[in-house]
Design a protein around this motif. Sequence first.
Motif, PDB file in Angstrom:
ATOM      1  N   LEU A  84       2.259  -6.197   2.852  1.00  0.00           N
ATOM      2  CA  LEU A  84       3.060  -4.765   3.086  1.00  0.00           C
ATOM      3  C   LEU A  84       4.425  -5.336   3.499  1.00  0.00           C
ATOM      4  O   LEU A  84       5.413  -4.479   3.100  1.00  0.00           O
ATOM      5  N   VAL A  85       4.471  -6.121   4.443  1.00  0.00           N
ATOM      6  CA  VAL A  85       5.992  -6.639   5.024  1.00  0.00           C
ATOM      7  C   VAL A  85       6.602  -7.257   3.718  1.00  0.00           C
ATOM      8  O   VAL A  85       7.910  -6.889   3.583  1.00  0.00           O
ATOM      9  N   ALA A  86       6.224  -7.871   3.011  1.00  0.00           N
ATOM     10  CA  ALA A  86       6.673  -8.494   1.725  1.00  0.00           C
ATOM     11  C   ALA A  86       7.268  -7.522   0.812  1.00  0.00           C
ATOM     12  O   ALA A  86       8.601  -7.558   0.286  1.00  0.00           O
ATOM     13  N   LEU A  87       6.578  -6.515   0.523  1.00  0.00           N
ATOM     14  CA  LEU A  87       6.937  -5.428  -0.421  1.00  0.00           C
ATOM     15  C   LEU A  87       8.115  -4.807   0.355  1.00  0.00           C
ATOM     16  O   LEU A  87       9.279  -4.180  -0.303  1.00  0.00           O
ATOM     17  N   ALA A  88       7.991  -4.515   1.378  1.00  0.00           N
ATOM     18  CA  ALA A  88       8.994  -3.867   2.432  1.00  0.00           C
ATOM     19  C   ALA A  88      10.323  -4.217   2.379  1.00  0.00           C
ATOM     20  O   ALA A  88      11.286  -3.609   2.125  1.00  0.00           O
ATOM     21  N   THR A  89      10.368  -5.713   2.303  1.00  0.00           N
ATOM     22  CA  THR A  89      11.593  -6.449   2.375  1.00  0.00           C
ATOM     23  C   THR A  89      12.171  -6.239   1.007  1.00  0.00           C
ATOM     24  O   THR A  89      13.720  -6.185   0.680  1.00  0.00           O
ATOM     25  N   VAL A  90      11.296  -6.335  -0.231  1.00  0.00           N
ATOM     26  CA  VAL A  90      11.745  -6.096  -1.443  1.00  0.00           C
ATOM     27  C   VAL A  90      12.335  -4.965  -1.879  1.00  0.00           C
ATOM     28  O   VAL A  90      13.248  -4.509  -2.391  1.00  0.00           O
ATOM     29  N   LEU A  91      11.607  -3.693  -1.214  1.00  0.00           N
ATOM     30  CA  LEU A  91      12.012  -2.473  -1.346  1.00  0.00           C
ATOM     31  C   LEU A  91      13.467  -2.090  -0.652  1.00  0.00           C
ATOM     32  O   LEU A  91      14.465  -1.691  -1.239  1.00  0.00           O
ATOM     33  N   GLY A  92      13.544  -2.758   0.473  1.00  0.00           N
ATOM     34  CA  GLY A  92      14.739  -2.651   1.496  1.00  0.00           C
ATOM     35  C   GLY A  92      16.039  -3.261   0.580  1.00  0.00           C
ATOM     36  O   GLY A  92      17.010  -2.562   0.585  1.00  0.00           O
ATOM     37  N   HIS A  93      15.821  -4.460  -0.013  1.00  0.00           N
ATOM     38  CA  HIS A  93      16.856  -4.894  -0.771  1.00  0.00           C
ATOM     39  C   HIS A  93      17.317  -4.149  -1.924  1.00  0.00           C
ATOM     40  O   HIS A  93      18.505  -3.938  -1.917  1.00  0.00           O
ATOM     41  N   SER A  94      16.451  -3.528  -2.500  1.00  0.00           N
ATOM     42  CA  SER A  94      16.678  -2.850  -3.852  1.00  0.00           C
ATOM     43  C   SER A  94      17.208  -1.471  -3.554  1.00  0.00           C
ATOM     44  O   SER A  94      18.010  -0.623  -4.240  1.00  0.00           O
TER      45      SER A  94
END
Length: 193
Positions: A84-94
């Motif tokens: 969840l943390v990894a996906l959240a950072t990816v979503l945050g960047h985009s």
Amino acid sequence: MVYLVAALLGYLIGSIPTAYLVVKQLTGQDIRQIGSGNVGATNVKRAAGFKPFLFVLLFDFLKGTIPVLISRFLFPDLHWLHVLVALATVLGHSKSIYLKFAGGKSAATGLGGFVGLDPVAGLLLAVIAYVIMRVTRMVSVGSLVASVLSPIMLIIFKAPVPYQIYAAVAGIYVIYLHKANIQRLLKGTENRI
């Protein structure tokens, strides 16, 4: 509650618009109005040169890696939390909250999260992506190949299933964000480095 807080913090860290801030500081310009208009490291190279490109690439990578490593340290058995943390950072960047939900293509941040989840497989994937970029002189090709290979590598490395799912979901998302690059690749007009 832990999952919600972790996801929010991951998103806010991922949202830090490194490329935008660096180019604004160095040139006074909005990177979204330069080159490809993408808020990522490759466009920073066009806008501000090689050293700022390296800084942004590393910072965006670490935006994915550090939150995941912290979540793994604090909650070692909660594999879905790490994902969840990894996906959240990816979503945050985009979809950066600081840029009205616009952003980059998440390749470096996604790879950073991947390295945070499985450092050996992640670093091997980074080397493969780098070699492909050097050979083709196209960052997008390295990013796309890494996106396709990431779930396969985690299966080979026998990573936890949630990590494999992360690699597949994040890989598909990064490929989706590269749709314009894919169209240019098919036309033979993709930018080279």
